[in-house]
Design an enzyme around this catalytic site. Structure first.
Site, PDB file in Angstrom:
ATOM      1  N   ASN A  33      24.273 -28.803  18.959  1.00  0.00           N
ATOM      2  CA  ASN A  33      25.022 -27.995  18.002  1.00  0.00           C
ATOM      3  C   ASN A  33      25.244 -26.563  18.474  1.00  0.00           C
ATOM      4  O   ASN A  33      26.179 -25.897  18.018  1.00  0.00           O
ATOM      5  CB  ASN A  33      24.317 -27.982  16.640  1.00  0.00           C
ATOM      6  CG  ASN A  33      22.854 -27.616  16.750  1.00  0.00           C
ATOM      7  OD1 ASN A  33      22.085 -28.327  17.405  1.00  0.00           O
ATOM      8  ND2 ASN A  33      22.449 -26.542  16.116  1.00  0.00           N
TER       9      ASN A  33
ATOM     10  N   CYS B  54      22.011 -22.761  10.722  1.00  0.00           N
ATOM     11  CA  CYS B  54      20.748 -22.951  10.024  1.00  0.00           C
ATOM     12  C   CYS B  54      19.693 -21.936  10.458  1.00  0.00           C
ATOM     13  O   CYS B  54      18.671 -21.783   9.804  1.00  0.00           O
ATOM     14  CB  CYS B  54      20.219 -24.364  10.262  1.00  0.00           C
ATOM     15  SG  CYS B  54      21.351 -25.647   9.715  1.00  0.00           S
TER      16      CYS B  54
ATOM     17  N   THR C 165      24.206 -41.993  -8.223  1.00  0.00           N
ATOM     18  CA  THR C 165      25.616 -42.249  -8.452  1.00  0.00           C
ATOM     19  C   THR C 165      26.449 -41.670  -7.323  1.00  0.00           C
ATOM     20  O   THR C 165      26.313 -40.502  -6.958  1.00  0.00           O
ATOM     21  CB  THR C 165      26.068 -41.626  -9.787  1.00  0.00           C
ATOM     22  OG1 THR C 165      25.261 -42.166 -10.842  1.00  0.00           O
ATOM     23  CG2 THR C 165      27.529 -41.923 -10.058  1.00  0.00           C
TER      24      THR C 165
ATOM     25  N   GLN D 274      27.318 -33.568  15.533  1.00  0.00           N
ATOM     26  CA  GLN D 274      28.279 -32.727  16.235  1.00  0.00           C
ATOM     27  C   GLN D 274      29.286 -33.534  17.050  1.00  0.00           C
ATOM     28  O   GLN D 274      30.314 -33.005  17.470  1.00  0.00           O
ATOM     29  CB  GLN D 274      27.545 -31.763  17.180  1.00  0.00           C
ATOM     30  CG  GLN D 274      26.803 -30.645  16.481  1.00  0.00           C
ATOM     31  CD  GLN D 274      27.726 -29.648  15.797  1.00  0.00           C
ATOM     32  OE1 GLN D 274      28.906 -29.525  16.124  1.00  0.00           O
ATOM     33  NE2 GLN D 274      27.194 -28.937  14.819  1.00  0.00           N
TER      34      GLN D 274
ATOM     35  N   SER E 167      28.104 -36.348   9.569  1.00  0.00           N
ATOM     36  CA  SER E 167      28.363 -35.461   8.434  1.00  0.00           C
ATOM     37  C   SER E 167      29.845 -35.138   8.342  1.00  0.00           C
ATOM     38  O   SER E 167      30.479 -34.807   9.343  1.00  0.00           O
ATOM     39  CB  SER E 167      27.554 -34.163   8.595  1.00  0.00           C
ATOM     40  OG  SER E 167      27.756 -33.308   7.493  1.00  0.00           O
ATOM     41  N   ALA E 168      30.387 -35.204   7.137  1.00  0.00           N
ATOM     42  CA  ALA E 168      31.831 -35.044   6.929  1.00  0.00           C
ATOM     43  C   ALA E 168      32.345 -33.666   7.305  1.00  0.00           C
ATOM     44  O   ALA E 168      33.427 -33.529   7.887  1.00  0.00           O
ATOM     45  CB  ALA E 168      32.180 -35.333   5.467  1.00  0.00           C
ATOM     46  N   HIS E 169      31.583 -32.622   6.982  1.00  0.00           N
ATOM     47  CA  HIS E 169      32.146 -31.275   7.104  1.00  0.00           C
ATOM     48  C   HIS E 169      32.234 -30.784   8.549  1.00  0.00           C
ATOM     49  O   HIS E 169      32.773 -29.707   8.802  1.00  0.00           O
ATOM     50  CB  HIS E 169      31.365 -30.279   6.242  1.00  0.00           C
ATOM     51  CG  HIS E 169      30.038 -29.862   6.781  1.00  0.00           C
ATOM     52  ND1 HIS E 169      29.831 -28.650   7.387  1.00  0.00           N
ATOM     53  CD2 HIS E 169      28.837 -30.484   6.791  1.00  0.00           C
ATOM     54  CE1 HIS E 169      28.567 -28.530   7.741  1.00  0.00           C
ATOM     55  NE2 HIS E 169      27.945 -29.635   7.394  1.00  0.00           N
TER      56      HIS E 169
ATOM     57  N   GLY F  51      24.372 -34.799   6.538  1.00  0.00           N
ATOM     58  CA  GLY F  51      23.739 -35.151   7.798  1.00  0.00           C
ATOM     59  C   GLY F  51      22.232 -35.015   7.785  1.00  0.00           C
ATOM     60  O   GLY F  51      21.512 -35.840   8.354  1.00  0.00           O
ATOM     61  N   THR F  52      21.715 -33.980   7.134  1.00  0.00           N
ATOM     62  CA  THR F  52      20.266 -33.788   7.089  1.00  0.00           C
ATOM     63  C   THR F  52      19.594 -34.924   6.337  1.00  0.00           C
ATOM     64  O   THR F  52      18.548 -35.439   6.764  1.00  0.00           O
ATOM     65  CB  THR F  52      19.930 -32.435   6.436  1.00  0.00           C
ATOM     66  OG1 THR F  52      20.427 -31.383   7.266  1.00  0.00           O
ATOM     67  CG2 THR F  52      18.435 -32.266   6.263  1.00  0.00           C
TER      68      THR F  52
END
Length: 393
Positions: free
Chosen positions: A152, A325, A238, A180, A200-202, A69-70
């Protein structure tokens, strides 16, 4: 351990891990090569791209895979800053953004950009009239807007649809940090026509280290990372096949939950009701009409969050005092300060984040642990209590 920090990260769902494992083992090939194994990896990436696009209502070629995400946010903001130029560019953002937006904007200001930071009301929500005023000041000189979809720390959902309309009426490009929001609430870029969107996936049970940037078809874009020209020359390097497959599977599962109305709101509400009913001096923070279904942000009079975190950890409850963070930093959260919190209140606040993996039994056990921890800390610190306070707009 009862894990209630889903705003910081979420665990992989078993189905996501199962989808990833073959690409960590036999499917290790470089997806940009020409032999069969590479072509299989390429197909897996493109299948995942379609799933991510479906989750946000996009076309697959509008989705660019990134390292998180960042990176997605920085790529969008740095390109937009280049596009508008610092001589006439006005950057419009808010006082409650994630550091992935705040830090680039600080850099923009240092090199000559005008940066407008919109404040929020006591519930942590942006006011439309303030957005309009900020955009009005930029429309003649050019600029762009970057506002988060959901916060967040507090989980408060922002008026992104209205803000986007304001920006578009004034010819300003619009980016949203939806990290979020995506996977937790409906997000559709056809209904809310943002130009750029970060995810973001996580944050919704996918792997760490992979995300995506949505770039609306027809919007200009130059990459931040250059090299071999992967992702149609929009993000070189890659591709992380296993991570991307995991993101795609997580997106597919999130879409199923959203379509079925499955979310942790009932757990969050029961958790809050027990605490409010049994613990004095509690403040439920944030706009209760506009917040993520799994987020609870609470302040406890007479307690310091740092002490509560230790006691809760000892009792097997994982939560946080704010953004992951910012952990370890002594100053009060900029989000809470923007909402008008005193330093004392800001330092007495905890964030609890529920996910689809939590149970009602865990919610009740966690609430009991909060009650015990608050009572113990108040005895030790000699803290005073007060009435329960719930913010209402």
């Amino acid at each position: 351990m009862i894990y209630l920090d889903a705003n910081a990260t979420t665990s992989l769902l078993p189905e996501v891990l199962d989808a990833m494992l073959p690409w960590l083992r036999e499917g290790f090939h470089n997806p940009n090569a020409s032999y069969r194994g590479a072509k299989d990896a390429r197909k897996a990436i493109e299948d995942a791209r379609e799933k991510v696009a479906a989750l946000i209502g996009a076309e697959s070629d509008e989705v660019v895979f990134t390292g998180g995400g960042t990176e997605s946010t920085n790529s969008a903001l740095k390109w937009l800053a280049r596009l508008v130029g610092r001589k006439s560019g006005r950057v419009i953002t808010s006082a409650i953004e994630h550091s992935a937006v705040l830090k680039p904007c600080e850099t923009f200001a240092e090199v000559g950009y005008e940066v407008a930071r919109i404040g929020v009301d006591g519930g942590g929500r942006l006011k439309l009239e303030d957005i309009e005023a900020a955009c009005d000041a930029a429309k003649d000189g050019g600029g762009f807007v970057s506002l988060m979809w959901a916060n967040n720390e507090t989980g408060v959902i922002q008026p992104i649809e209205e803000a986007c309309a304001v920006a578009k009426e004034r010819g300003l490009a619009f980016h949203t940090d939806a990290i979020q929001a995506v996977g937790k609430i409906p997000v559709n870029v056809r209904e809310v026509p943002v130009d750029y969107l970060s995810l973001s996936a996580h944050k919704f049970h996918g792997p760490k280290g992979v995300g995506a940037l949505y770039i609306r078809s027809g919007c200009r874009f130059e990459p931040m990372i250059r090299g071999g020209g992967q992702e149609k020359d929009r993000r070189s390097g890659t591709e992380n096949t296993a991570g991307i497959v995991g993101l795609g599977k997580a997106a597919e599962l999130a879409m199923e939950r959203l379509s079925q109305g499955v979310n942790p709101a009932a757990l969050r509400n029961a958790f809050e009701a027990k605490i409010v009913g049994e613990v004095s001096g509690v403040t439920v923070n944030g706009d209760l009409l506009h917040r993520l279904p799994g987020t609870s942000h609470l302040s406890f009079t007479g307690c310091e969050a740092a002490g509560l975190l230790i006691l809760l950890d000892d009792l097997g409850v994982a939560c946080s005092a704010g953004s992951a963070c910012m952990t370890g930093k002594q100053q009060p959260s900029h989000v809470q300060k923007a909402m008008g919190f005193s330093d004392v209140k800001a330092k007495s606040s905890l964030r609890f984040g529920f996910s689809c993996l939590n149970t009602m039994e865990e919610a009740m056990a966690a609430a009991e642990a909060v009650k015990k921890s608050v009572e113990k800390l108040r005895r030790v610190q000699g803290g005073s209590t007060g009435p329960v306070v719930v913010y209402s707009p």
